[in-house]
Design an enzyme around this catalytic site. Structure first.
Site, short mmCIF file in Angstrom:
data_model
loop_
_atom_site.label_atom_id
_atom_site.label_comp_id
_atom_site.label_asym_id
_atom_site.label_seq_id
_atom_site.Cartn_x
_atom_site.Cartn_y
_atom_site.Cartn_z
N GLU A 1 -46.90 -12.14 48.34
CA GLU A 1 -48.27 -12.42 48.74
C GLU A 1 -49.24 -11.45 48.06
O GLU A 1 -48.81 -10.44 47.50
CB GLU A 1 -48.38 -12.24 50.27
CG GLU A 1 -47.42 -13.10 51.07
CD GLU A 1 -47.82 -14.57 51.11
OE1 GLU A 1 -48.84 -14.94 50.51
OE2 GLU A 1 -47.11 -15.35 51.76
N ASP B 1 -36.23 -17.87 47.64
CA ASP B 1 -36.55 -17.30 48.94
C ASP B 1 -35.94 -18.11 50.09
O ASP B 1 -35.40 -19.20 49.88
CB ASP B 1 -38.08 -17.20 49.10
CG ASP B 1 -38.84 -18.41 48.55
OD1 ASP B 1 -38.22 -19.47 48.36
OD2 ASP B 1 -40.04 -18.29 48.31
N HIS C 1 -49.84 -16.64 45.48
CA HIS C 1 -48.49 -16.08 45.65
C HIS C 1 -47.47 -16.82 44.79
O HIS C 1 -47.65 -17.99 44.47
CB HIS C 1 -48.06 -16.03 47.13
CG HIS C 1 -47.69 -17.32 47.75
ND1 HIS C 1 -48.01 -17.64 49.06
CD2 HIS C 1 -47.00 -18.42 47.30
CE1 HIS C 1 -47.53 -18.82 49.36
NE2 HIS C 1 -46.92 -19.32 48.31
N ASN D 1 -53.21 -18.93 47.50
CA ASN D 1 -53.70 -17.56 47.39
C ASN D 1 -53.08 -16.83 46.19
O ASN D 1 -53.19 -15.63 46.08
CB ASN D 1 -53.41 -16.78 48.69
CG ASN D 1 -51.91 -16.67 48.97
OD1 ASN D 1 -51.08 -17.14 48.19
ND2 ASN D 1 -51.55 -16.05 50.07
#
Ligand code: F6R
Length: 243
Positions: free
Chosen positions: A143, A67, A138, A136
């Site tokens: 996400e 990314d 991800h 979380n």
């Protein structure tokens, strides 16, 4: 999915680096999938140390990063290209043209993402992908509520990710609000995956990933369906696992 508990982050880094070094030795033109963040830093140091000790040759390796932030130039200190140069590429003998990171300055985001996905396929796909995990759940910038079939695309970052990443920027306002990311579909195509996590802050995410249901609410949970996924954790990150 195989889970291994390592003594500490150094041991985790050594174990992950050993997988990359073994692959480079066995397949000198292998394709590595790479990640940024704090977690893989010891792995990259160990990979560089192996090169400096003459134990491995990376000259035929190709890499693809997961990314990149939208809007950051490659020489911006918080760009993922810059991270890779400083933490790994400049310490090893990989030719720059073999290293691929999405361009944060791309003028046509859709074309950038499509070309990136096509380049990965043209290289024969990723042989070994390293992943971190967000608090979380991800993976890369996929996400919660992620589309499991998505390939490389643009995402808006969640407040939780912006909060977690602000430590790298002067202020929270400087954290980019969007990013390019390989999708879950791209990641699942990797032949082998090694996911690393350390510290108590990751314990809930690791429990959800390993023992919870496979759900887009915990994007990493899809890895339960990957045929060759190794999870390396320290004791703190493993502390909520029941088995
Ligand atoms: C980075 C990436 C992210 C990180 C994750 C964990 O390329 O894709 O998903 O792996 O946010 O970050 P750290 O390692 O800083 O806890």
């Amino acid at each position: 999915m195989v889970v291994r508990i390592c003594k500490d982050t150094q041991a985790m880094g050594k174990a992950a680096a050993a997988l990359f070094v073994a692959l480079a030795t066995e397949k000198p033109n292998a394709v590595f999938g790479l990640a940024t963040g704090s977690t893989p830093v010891p792995t990259y140091s160990e990979m560089a140390a192996a090169y400096q000790a003459g134990a491995v040759d990376y000259s035929g390796i190709t890499t693809f990063n997961l990314d990149e932030y939208v809007g950051l130039a490659p020489d911006h200190p918080q760009s993922y290209r810059y991270f890779m140069e400083t933490n790994l590429f400049k310490h090893i003998n990989i030719p720059t043209e073999n290293t691929h990171v999405l361009s944060g300055l791309a003028t046509d985001p859709e074309a950038e993402c499509a070309a990136y996905e096509a380049m990965i396929d043209a290289a024969g796909g990723i042989d070994l992908q390293i992943l971190g995990i967000g608090n979380n759940g991800h993976i890369a910038f996929n996400e919660p509520a992620a589309d499991f079939a998505a390939v490389t695309h643009t995402v808006q970052l969640t407040e939780s990710t912006i909060e977690a990443n602000k430590r790298f920027f002067d202020s929270v306002d400087d954290v980019p609000r969007s990013a390019y990311t390989m999708g879950i579909g791209s990641i699942m195509k990797a032949k082998k995956i090694v996911l690393l996590a350390n510290g108590a802050a990751k314990a809930d995410a690791i429990k959800a990933m390993v023992e919870g249901p496979v759900t887009p609410e915990c994007p990493a949970s899809i890895l339960q369906f990957h045929p060759d996924c190794v999870v390396l954790v320290d004791e703190a990150a493993a502390s909520k696992l029941s088995k």
